[in-house]
Design a protein around this motif. Structure first.
Motif, PDB file in Angstrom:
ATOM      1  N   ALA A  82      -3.980  10.295  -2.775  1.00 41.20           N
ATOM      2  CA  ALA A  82      -2.684   9.618  -2.786  1.00 41.20           C
ATOM      3  C   ALA A  82      -2.129   9.728  -4.193  1.00 41.20           C
ATOM      4  N   LYS A 107       0.823  -1.203   0.000  1.00 43.02           N
ATOM      5  CA  LYS A 107       0.000   0.000   0.000  1.00 43.02           C
ATOM      6  C   LYS A 107       0.860   1.257   0.000  1.00 43.02           C
ATOM      7  N   GLN A 115       2.282   6.496  -1.830  1.00 42.94           N
ATOM      8  CA  GLN A 115       2.446   5.948  -3.179  1.00 42.94           C
ATOM      9  C   GLN A 115       3.155   4.600  -3.124  1.00 42.94           C
ATOM     10  N   ASP A 140      -4.719   1.833  -8.919  1.00 42.86           N
ATOM     11  CA  ASP A 140      -3.917   3.057  -8.863  1.00 42.86           C
ATOM     12  C   ASP A 140      -3.878   3.669  -7.474  1.00 42.86           C
ATOM     13  N   LYS A 141      -5.010   3.763  -6.783  1.00 42.73           N
ATOM     14  CA  LYS A 141      -5.050   4.373  -5.454  1.00 42.73           C
ATOM     15  C   LYS A 141      -6.354   4.030  -4.765  1.00 42.73           C
ATOM     16  N   PRO A 177      -0.787   8.034  -7.603  1.00 48.38           N
ATOM     17  CA  PRO A 177      -1.112   6.753  -8.237  1.00 48.38           C
ATOM     18  C   PRO A 177       0.104   5.843  -8.369  1.00 48.38           C
ATOM     19  N   TRP A 196      -1.398  -1.239  -4.418  1.00 45.44           N
ATOM     20  CA  TRP A 196      -2.088   0.023  -4.639  1.00 45.44           C
ATOM     21  C   TRP A 196      -1.444   1.092  -3.787  1.00 45.44           C
ATOM     22  N   SER A 197      -1.789   2.348  -4.026  1.00 44.40           N
ATOM     23  CA  SER A 197      -1.355   3.452  -3.176  1.00 44.40           C
ATOM     24  C   SER A 197      -2.498   3.778  -2.236  1.00 44.40           C
ATOM     25  N   ALA A 198      -2.229   3.740  -0.919  1.00 47.03           N
ATOM     26  CA  ALA A 198      -3.316   3.893   0.046  1.00 47.03           C
ATOM     27  C   ALA A 198      -2.965   4.911   1.121  1.00 47.03           C
ATOM     28  N   ASP A 199      -3.683   6.009   1.112  1.00 53.24           N
ATOM     29  CA  ASP A 199      -3.733   6.958   2.222  1.00 53.24           C
ATOM     30  C   ASP A 199      -4.862   6.458   3.110  1.00 53.24           C
ATOM     31  N   THR A 225      -1.294  12.328   2.001  1.00 55.79           N
ATOM     32  CA  THR A 225      -1.541  12.610   0.587  1.00 55.79           C
ATOM     33  C   THR A 225      -0.357  12.235  -0.298  1.00 55.79           C
TER      34      THR A 225
END
Length: 603
Positions: free
Chosen positions: A436, A368, A408, A430-431, A438, A396-399, A405
Motif C-alpha cells: 500500500a 484505512k 492510501q 504508515d501501512k 504510506p 493507516w493505509s490498509a490493503d 496496492t
C-alpha cells in the motif's frame, strides 16, 4: 659552540596575530529544532591560515538561534540571528534564518458537498399505512416527493431505482414541517412518533440502491430492523462488492437528512449505513445501537465509493468503529474514498456496553483508505480496551487482502475536536502488511485530549507512531492540549519524515517520548530526522532530556490554566507561557475555537 668556545644570538619567536576570521557557510537556513554545523578559519594579514587558535562563538539573538562551543547552531523559534566566532579580537559572521517548518506540505482540503434542501417542484405521492412504498419509488419522477404516513411501518427491503434526469426525489414523513427538527438541527429518538418506520425483517437491508441510482433524499424517517439475531446493514448506498466494479455503476447524490437509524439493545447490527457511493451525505441524523459480537460494527462505513461524502451534525454509535473508511478492498481499480467532510458529530460509545462486555469494541474513528479528509468540531467520547487496545482514533493505509496496492490514507486535517475518555489517543501507522502507499500529510490543530488513561484498559499513550517503511511523511501536531498518563509519544518503529510538533501543552507522563532504544531528544534524533519540536510546554518533563526551545512546568498548576480542575484549559493572563508559542500565540489548543465548534455537539 666550537672547540669550547660559544657564541649566542637572541631569537624572538613572534606569534603571528589573527587578522581575520571567516565562517563557512556564511549564511544558512534551518528549521526550528534543526541544527547546522559552522566552521571558523583564522588567517593572518597575508591570508595564511592559522591553526590552534582559540575561537569563541556567540549568537546575536539566542531566542532565535543558539550556538555551542564547537559552532553547532540550533534553531529555537522562527526569525533571524547572526552567529559570530571571535579569535584574538577579530570576528567573522554568519547569517542564520530559522524557518517555522520542515518544508512539509499541509494536507489538501476536501471539496465540500452542498446538501442544502431544495423543495420539490413535482408531484406528491402519498403512501398510507399498509400502502405500497416500492410502487411509489418505481413510479416517482425526478422532482417528486413521496410522503410516507407518519407512525406507519413499511417492511422492506426497498430498492431505489435508476431514473432519468437530475431532479431530487424526496422521501419524507407526512407530518408537518413544524413537527420535525428544522434544517440543520439534529434528529432525536423523541421524534419517533411522527416518523414513518422503514423496517428490515431479516439479515438484509431496509434500503438499498440499484446500480447507478441517484438523487434521492430521505427526510424525517426511521429505519430499523426486526431481525432477532444479526442484520448485516440497514442502509446500503451503492454496492460494496464485485457488482459495482466501475465508476459508471456507482450510485450517487444520496442524502440521509434528519433520520433515525438504529438497531436495538440485543440484536447484532453490523452496519447502520454503508457509503459505497458518490456525492452522498448523512446529516443531522441519529444512528444508534450499531453493534455486534465477534466482528466489527459501524454506524457508517465505506470502501467502494469515490465520494465526496458529508457526515455532519450526527449522533453516532458503533461498537467496532463509529465511523470507518476502508476495511474491505474496493472492487473499482484505483478507487480511494475522497473529499470526506466529518464535522460536528458526537462519536459515542455507551458505558453500558463496557459494563456488559457483550459487543466487540475497537475505536471511535478509523481511516484505512481515504484522501482529502477534514475532521473538525467533533466530540469523540469513550473508547476502551476490548477487541483492540482502546485508541480513540486510528489512521493507516490498509490493503486488506493484497490486490489494493494503491490503498492510501493521505491529506487528513484534524482540528477543533475534543477527544476524551479513552485508553490511548491516536494510533498513526504508515501501512499494513500488504502493499500500500504510506500515510502522508496529516495535520492536527487545536484539539483537546482529555482523560487518555490506562484506567480505560489501554496503554495511556497520547500519540503512537509507527513508520515501518520509513515513508510516513509530513506529520504535524500544532496547538494540542493533551493529557495522557503513560507516554506523550510512543515511537513503535521506523523513521518518520518531516515531523513537526510545536506549541502544544502536553503531559510528559511516565515515559515521555519513548522508543525501545531511546527517549525524548535521542528518540527524536533517531526516528524523526530534521524534526521540529519547539514552543511546547511539557508538564513534568526535564529540560536536559528534550530539545531546546521548550518549557517544562513542574505540574498542571504551574501551567497557569484558568481552571484545570474544572475543565477550563484556557491559559490565564498570569500564565508564564502566555503568548510564548513560536508563532507568538499561546501554546496549547485554542479553547475558545474548540468550544465554538463543538457547542451543542454532545446534546
Amino acid at each position: 659552540t666550537s672547540e669550547g668556545k660559544s657564541g649566542t644570538a637572541a631569537i624572538t619567536v613572534i606569534v603571528v596575530p589573527v587578522a581575520s576570521v571567516t565562517v563557512s557557510p556564511a549564511s544558512a537556513s534551518i528549521a526550528i529544532s534543526g541544527t547546522r554545523q559552522l566552521s571558523a578559519v583564522t588567517k593572518d594579514s597575508a591570508g595564511n591560515t592559522l591553526t590552534g587558535r582559540v575561537v569563541t562563538w556567540g549568537s546575536s539573538n539566542p531566542a532565535v538561534a543558539i550556538v555551542d562551543a564547537a559552532g553547532l547552531v540550533t534553531g529555537v523559534i522562527a526569525g533571524s540571528a547572526t552567529i559570530t566566532p571571535t579569535s584574538e579580537g577579530k570576528s567573522g559572521t554568519a547569517s542564520i534564518t530559522v524557518t517555522s517548518g520542515t518544508g512539509a506540505p499541509d494536507p489538501t482540503l476536501p471539496v465540500l458537498l452542498n446538501t442544502a434542501y431544495t423543495a420539490p417542484t413535482g408531484a406528491t405521492i402519498t403512501v398510507p399505512a399498509g400502502g405500497d412504498f416500492q410502487a411509489a419509488l418505481d413510479n416517482a419522477q425526478p422532482g417528486d416527493q413521496i410522503l410516507l404516513a407518519e407512525g406507519a411501518t413499511f417492511v422492506g427491503p426497498f430498492t431505489l431505482p435508476v431514473k432519468a434526469g437530475n431532479g431530487w426525489i424526496v422521501i419524507r414523513s407526512s407530518t408537518a414541517d413544524a413537527n420535525l427538527p428544522a434544517e440543520g438541527q439534529r434528529m432525536k429518538p423523541s421524534y419517533a412518533a411522527v416518523l414513518p418506520k422503514i423496517v428490515s425483517p431479516d439479515v438484509g437491508p431496509a434500503i438499498q440502491t440499484a446500480l447507478g441510482a441517484h438523487h434521492y433524499r430521505f427526510l424525517g424517517v426511521e429505519i430499523t430492523t426486526t431481525e432477532p439475531s444479526l442484520n448485516y446493514g440497514l442502509v446500503l448506498f451503492g454496492d460494496g462488492g464485485a457488482a459495482q466494479n466501475s465508476l459508471a455503476l456507482v450510485a450517487h447524490d444520496l442524502i440521509l437528512d434528519r433520520t433515525y437509524i438504529h438497531g436495538n439493545a440485543t440484536v447484532s447490527l453490523k452496519r447502520c449505513v454503508s457509503l459505497n457511493s458518490a456525492a452522498s451525505a448523512v446529516i443531522d441524523s441519529y444512528l444508534s445501537e450499531c453493534h455486534a459480537t465477534g466482528q466489527d460494527a459501524q454506524a457508517i462505513c465505506g470502501w467502494n465509493g469515490p465520494g465526496p461524502f458529508k457526515i455532519v451534525n450526527n449522533y453516532l454509535e458503533g461498537s467496532g468503529e463509529n465511523v470507518m473508511f476502508g476495511g474491505a478492498d474496493p472492487a473499482i481499480t484505483n478507487l480511494i474514498p475522497s473529499d470526506i467532510e466529518i464535522r460536528r458529530n458526537y462519536f459515542f460509545k455507551p458505558l453500558a456496553w463496557r459494563a456488559s462486555g457483550t459487543w466487540s469494541v475497537k475505536n471511535l474513528l478509523e481511516l484505512k483508505l481515504g484522501r482529502r479528509v477534514l475532521i473538525q468540531g467533533n466530540i469523540f467520547e469513550n473508547s476502551w480496551a476490548n477487541a483492540q487496545t482502546g485508541f480513540a482514533i486510528v489512521m493507516w493505509s490498509a490493503d486488506e487482502t493484497g490486490p489494493t496496492t494503491w490503498a492510501q490514507t493521505a491529506d487528513v486535517w484534524v482540528r477543533e475536536n475534543i477527544i476524551r475518555h479513552a485508553g490511548s489517543g491516536l494510533q498513526l501507522t504508515d501501512k499494513g502488511t500488504f502493499p500500500a502507499l504510506p500515510v502522508q500529510r496529516v495535520r492536527f490543530d487545536n484539539n483537546l485530549w482529555q482523560d487518555i488513561s490506562t484506567s480505560w484498559g489501554g496503554d495511556g499513550r497520547l500519540f503512537q507512531i509507527a513508520s515501518n517503511t520509513g515513508q510516513l511523511t509530513a506529520i504535524k501536531f500544532y496547538h494540542q492540549t493533551g493529557f495522557a498518563d503513560n507516554t506523550l509519544i510512543t515511537i513503535v518503529s521506523g523513521v518518520t519524515q518531516q515531523f513537526e510538533f510545536a506549541n502544544n501543552i502536553v503531559n510528559h507522563g511516565q515515559y515521555g517520548i519513548h522508543a525501545d532504544n531511546a527517549s525524548e531528544k535521542t528518540a527524536l534524533d533517531l526516528y524523526m530526522p530534521g524534526y521540529i519540536f519547539a514552543g511546547n510546554a511539557v508538564i513534568g518533563g526535564t529540560a536536559a532530556r528534550y530539545p531546546n526551545g521548550n518549557f517544562f512546568p513542574a505540574d498542571l498548576n504551574a501551567v497557569g490554566f484558568v481552571n484545570a480542575a474544572g475543565g477550563d484549559h484556557h491559559l490565564a493572563a498570569s500564565s508564564p507561557y502566555k503568548n510564548q508559542g513560536t508563532d507568538g500565540t499561546d501554546p496549547g489548543a485554542d479553547i475558545t475555537a474548540i468550544l465554538t465548534w463543538t457547542n451543542g455537539v454532545d446534546q
